[in-house]
Design a protein around this motif. Structure first.
Motif, PDB file in Angstrom:
ATOM      1  N   TYR A  29       0.825  -1.206   0.000  1.00 56.22           N
ATOM      2  CA  TYR A  29       0.000   0.000   0.000  1.00 56.22           C
ATOM      3  C   TYR A  29       0.865   1.265   0.000  1.00 56.22           C
ATOM      4  N   THR A  30       2.105   1.113   0.421  1.00 54.98           N
ATOM      5  CA  THR A  30       3.046   2.241   0.413  1.00 54.98           C
ATOM      6  C   THR A  30       4.422   1.734  -0.011  1.00 54.98           C
ATOM      7  N   VAL A  31       5.186   2.623  -0.649  1.00 57.80           N
ATOM      8  CA  VAL A  31       6.566   2.308  -1.037  1.00 57.80           C
ATOM      9  C   VAL A  31       7.426   3.516  -0.705  1.00 57.80           C
ATOM     10  N   PRO A  32       8.492   3.357   0.121  1.00 59.08           N
ATOM     11  CA  PRO A  32       9.375   4.482   0.407  1.00 59.08           C
ATOM     12  C   PRO A  32      10.220   4.847  -0.812  1.00 59.08           C
ATOM     13  N   VAL A  33      10.474   6.135  -0.963  1.00 54.55           N
ATOM     14  CA  VAL A  33      11.328   6.646  -2.035  1.00 54.55           C
ATOM     15  C   VAL A  33      12.636   7.100  -1.388  1.00 54.55           C
ATOM     16  N   VAL A  34      13.762   6.619  -1.899  1.00 53.70           N
ATOM     17  CA  VAL A  34      15.046   6.907  -1.273  1.00 53.70           C
ATOM     18  C   VAL A  34      16.012   7.535  -2.277  1.00 53.70           C
ATOM     19  N   ASP A  35      17.039   8.220  -1.733  1.00 53.73           N
ATOM     20  CA  ASP A  35      18.067   8.786  -2.602  1.00 53.73           C
ATOM     21  C   ASP A  35      19.199   7.780  -2.774  1.00 53.73           C
ATOM     22  N   ASP A  36      20.296   8.218  -3.369  1.00 52.65           N
ATOM     23  CA  ASP A  36      21.410   7.306  -3.641  1.00 52.65           C
ATOM     24  C   ASP A  36      22.063   6.782  -2.369  1.00 52.65           C
ATOM     25  N   ASN A  37      21.866   7.468  -1.244  1.00 48.13           N
ATOM     26  CA  ASN A  37      22.452   7.033   0.032  1.00 48.13           C
ATOM     27  C   ASN A  37      21.430   6.318   0.906  1.00 48.13           C
ATOM     28  N   ASP A  38      20.316   5.930   0.326  1.00 48.63           N
ATOM     29  CA  ASP A  38      19.260   5.197   1.014  1.00 48.63           C
ATOM     30  C   ASP A  38      18.554   6.029   2.083  1.00 48.63           C
ATOM     31  N   ARG A  39      18.619   7.348   1.956  1.00 48.20           N
ATOM     32  CA  ARG A  39      17.863   8.216   2.877  1.00 48.20           C
ATOM     33  C   ARG A  39      16.468   8.441   2.296  1.00 48.20           C
ATOM     34  N   VAL A  40      15.479   8.418   3.168  1.00 40.76           N
ATOM     35  CA  VAL A  40      14.088   8.490   2.722  1.00 40.76           C
ATOM     36  C   VAL A  40      13.741   9.912   2.281  1.00 40.76           C
ATOM     37  N   LEU A  41      13.221  10.027   1.055  1.00 43.68           N
ATOM     38  CA  LEU A  41      12.766  11.312   0.519  1.00 43.68           C
ATOM     39  C   LEU A  41      11.266  11.498   0.713  1.00 43.68           C
ATOM     40  N   GLY A  42      10.538  10.389   0.703  1.00 41.64           N
ATOM     41  CA  GLY A  42       9.088  10.452   0.825  1.00 41.64           C
ATOM     42  C   GLY A  42       8.507   9.068   0.676  1.00 41.64           C
ATOM     43  N   VAL A  43       7.186   9.012   0.448  1.00 49.37           N
ATOM     44  CA  VAL A  43       6.516   7.734   0.312  1.00 49.37           C
ATOM     45  C   VAL A  43       5.439   7.857  -0.764  1.00 49.37           C
ATOM     46  N   VAL A  44       5.348   6.841  -1.612  1.00 45.34           N
ATOM     47  CA  VAL A  44       4.280   6.766  -2.612  1.00 45.34           C
ATOM     48  C   VAL A  44       3.198   5.852  -2.058  1.00 45.34           C
ATOM     49  N   THR A  45       1.950   6.297  -2.110  1.00 42.82           N
ATOM     50  CA  THR A  45       0.833   5.505  -1.599  1.00 42.82           C
ATOM     51  C   THR A  45       0.011   4.959  -2.758  1.00 42.82           C
ATOM     52  N   VAL A  46      -0.733   3.905  -2.472  1.00 50.14           N
ATOM     53  CA  VAL A  46      -1.472   3.212  -3.528  1.00 50.14           C
ATOM     54  C   VAL A  46      -2.514   4.114  -4.171  1.00 50.14           C
ATOM     55  N   ASP A  47      -3.108   5.022  -3.408  1.00 48.98           N
ATOM     56  CA  ASP A  47      -4.118   5.902  -4.002  1.00 48.98           C
ATOM     57  C   ASP A  47      -3.495   6.851  -5.015  1.00 48.98           C
ATOM     58  N   ASP A  48      -2.230   7.275  -4.756  1.00 52.82           N
ATOM     59  CA  ASP A  48      -1.541   8.127  -5.724  1.00 52.82           C
ATOM     60  C   ASP A  48      -1.295   7.372  -7.034  1.00 52.82           C
ATOM     61  N   VAL A  49      -0.932   6.100  -6.912  1.00 47.11           N
ATOM     62  CA  VAL A  49      -0.662   5.292  -8.101  1.00 47.11           C
ATOM     63  C   VAL A  49      -1.944   5.045  -8.886  1.00 47.11           C
ATOM     64  N   LEU A  50      -3.033   4.748  -8.181  1.00 52.54           N
ATOM     65  CA  LEU A  50      -4.314   4.527  -8.862  1.00 52.54           C
ATOM     66  C   LEU A  50      -4.759   5.787  -9.601  1.00 52.54           C
ATOM     67  N   GLU A  51      -4.644   6.911  -8.945  1.00 46.55           N
ATOM     68  CA  GLU A  51      -5.066   8.162  -9.571  1.00 46.55           C
ATOM     69  C   GLU A  51      -4.270   8.443 -10.832  1.00 46.55           C
ATOM     70  N   ALA A  52      -2.976   8.123 -10.775  1.00 46.48           N
ATOM     71  CA  ALA A  52      -2.116   8.411 -11.925  1.00 46.48           C
ATOM     72  C   ALA A  52      -2.279   7.393 -13.057  1.00 46.48           C
ATOM     73  N   THR A  53      -2.729   6.182 -12.736  1.00 46.96           N
ATOM     74  CA  THR A  53      -2.798   5.139 -13.761  1.00 46.96           C
ATOM     75  C   THR A  53      -4.178   4.992 -14.390  1.00 46.96           C
ATOM     76  N   ILE A  54      -5.224   5.439 -13.723  1.00 45.92           N
ATOM     77  CA  ILE A  54      -6.567   5.316 -14.301  1.00 45.92           C
ATOM     78  C   ILE A  54      -6.657   6.199 -15.541  1.00 45.92           C
ATOM     79  N   PRO A  55      -7.037   5.645 -16.682  1.00 43.79           N
ATOM     80  CA  PRO A  55      -7.128   6.444 -17.914  1.00 43.79           C
ATOM     81  C   PRO A  55      -8.108   7.594 -17.759  1.00 43.79           C
ATOM     82  N   GLU A  56      -7.808   8.689 -18.418  1.00 45.15           N
ATOM     83  CA  GLU A  56      -8.623   9.892 -18.290  1.00 45.15           C
ATOM     84  C   GLU A  56     -10.063   9.646 -18.710  1.00 45.15           C
ATOM     85  N   ASP A  57     -10.284   8.816 -19.761  1.00 45.06           N
ATOM     86  CA  ASP A  57     -11.659   8.596 -20.201  1.00 45.06           C
ATOM     87  C   ASP A  57     -12.456   7.766 -19.203  1.00 45.06           C
ATOM     88  N   TRP A  58     -11.766   6.977 -18.361  1.00 45.80           N
ATOM     89  CA  TRP A  58     -12.474   6.240 -17.319  1.00 45.80           C
ATOM     90  C   TRP A  58     -13.083   7.192 -16.294  1.00 45.80           C
TER      91      TRP A  58
END
Length: 446
Positions: free
Chosen positions: A386-415
């Motif tokens: 449901y969540t995936v951490p986003v890290v930099d080259d030194n493995d420090r956490v920059l943020g987190v991507v959540t499943v709702d963000d992914v769904l919103e970005a992947t659902i086609p506009e006509d849907w």
């Protein structure tokens, strides 16, 4: 020459429709017809009461005058009889808080609160309760035929007035009517759908209601179609836009900033709260379809020695964060490197004194800021995340991507333009007027 009064049979009426009253003759006590009904006036009361009729707008020789409900001796189908012979001939002037049933209700759409959609009323039902006529139900079924005035040739699809929220469009009445808890009780996505369906005037009134709750307003703008959000933000001042974006999630605020005219971006950024401005500028540096562009920069973190109770306390205190981002807590080393993650469920099912070091996943799935949307979606599907951490080259956490963000970005506009599937509706509690009954079809009959 005075028009003679029509001769009508004596009848006892407990329910009338607005369409049966409009254009009916208004008869003085002497029996002379002095004009015709142009509109009925109600005032929306506080609490949960039905609106009583407070007066009538009478058309008299090209003039519109006001007659108080206190001066009406007989109110029914076909005519209104006054208790006096004289009326005040001053032109009718609407007062704050007054609702005109023909002009405001039949002329405008209303919010069906249970369905969270805009509907149109084609007639209004009034019941005689006690010593007053009150607005009790609306007819929402389109009549078979319309000839100038509203005329229904069939039955009535009557629904309780309390199931709706009027969008009257009279600016001075909004404050008097107050903020409706029913409207602000809708989900942000439902309010966003209403705004996208509404015309400009209806949008203005919905936004006026929502504006009283700044956090809700920010949530609604997060749910809006980008084109609609851009248009609505374009109608606000830089200061207003900055205040609104300052309350939104940083990733949504960054998207909104990018959608602004380039000449406004710097001005709005400069007016935003410093902390939010820093987050937004950081996010604007990433591709919108990458992990960096999708991530939420706010996370909850702790050290490996933190106890379960302390970790849960940190989550409970994060009241301003996106709930989806709180499903896991990130365990960081002193250097800021990601040591592991632990889920809220694991914390809840473990003894309060246990250190998170003993519970955490020491090799969690993580992505770089440049990871594209497709790869993130596949990782989430493969690992049931449901969540995936986003890290930099030194493995420090920059943020987190959540499943709702992914769904919103992947659902086609006509849907997004598809008609949503019907969902079970729970109507507001129905309170039928005395002497009436509700049939299984939901229609209240006297």
């Amino acid at each position: 020459m005075t028009e003679p009064a029509p001769v009508l049979p004596e009848t006892t009426v407990t329910t009338v429709h607005l369409s049966q009253v409009l254009r009916s003759p208004v008869v003085a006590r002497s029996g002379q017809v002095i004009g015709r009904v142009d509109d009925l006036i109600v005032r929306l009361p506080g609490g949960d009461a039905y609106p009583p009729v407070s007066g009538v707008v009478v058309s008299m020789g090209g003039r519109r005058v006001y007659v108080s409900a206190d001066d009406i001796a007989e109110f029914g189908v076909g005519r209104i009889v006054l208790s006096r012979n004289k009326v005040d001939l001053r032109g009718f002037e609407r007062r704050d808080g007054e609702v005109l049933l023909r002009a405001d209700i039949l002329g405008h759409r209303l919010i069906d609160v249970a369905a969270a959609e805009l509907i149109r009323a084609y007639d209004v039902e009034l019941d005689h309760i006690g010593d007053a006529w009150v607005l009790v139900r609306l007819d929402t079924r389109r009549p078979a035929r319309l000839f100038g005035l509203l005329k229904s040739t069939g039955g009535h699809a009557a629904r309780d007035w309390k199931a709706f929220e009027p969008l009257i469009g009279h600016t001075d009445s909004i404050t008097v009517r107050g903020l409706s808890g029913r409207v602000v009780g809708l989900k942000p996505a439902q309010l966003a759908d209403l705004l996208e369906e509404a015309d400009k005037r209806e949008q203005g009134e919905i936004l006026d209601r929502v504006h009283g709750d700044p956090e809700l307003e920010a949530d609604v703008f997060e749910e809006l179609d980008p084109d609609e959000a851009r248009r609505l933000l374009g109608e606000r001042s830089d200061t207003e836009v900055a205040a609104l974006l300052g309350r939104m999630r940083a990733d949504d605020a960054a998207d909104a900033i990018i959608d602004l005219r380039q000449s406004r971006r710097r001005r709005v950024l400069d007016l935003m709260p410093p902390g939010q401005r820093t987050k937004v500028i950081t996010l604007m540096g990433f591709n919108p379809d990458s992990a960096g562009g999708l991530m939420n920069v706010d996370i909850v973190s702790c050290s490996p020695e933190t106890t379960t109770a302390q970790a849960l306390s940190s989550i409970a205190a994060a009241t301003t964060m996106q709930p989806e981002a709180l499903l896991k807590i990130h365990v960081l080393e002193e250097s800021g490197r990601l040591a592991g993650v632990v889920s809220v469920i694991t914390l809840l099912q473990t003894d309060a004194g246990t250190a998170v070091r003993e519970l955490m996943d020491r090799d969690p799935v993580r992505v770089a800021a440049s990871t594209d949307l497709t790869d993130i979606a596949l990782l989430m599907a493969d690992y049931n995340l449901y969540t995936v951490p986003v890290v930099d080259d030194n493995d420090r956490v920059l943020g987190v991507v959540t499943v709702d963000d992914v769904l919103e970005a992947t659902i086609p506009e006509d849907w997004r333009r598809r008609e949503p599937a019907p969902r079970p509706l729970r109507e507001p509690e129905q309170r039928s007027a005395p002497g009436s009954a509700t049939t299984p079809d939901g229609v209240t009959h006297p």
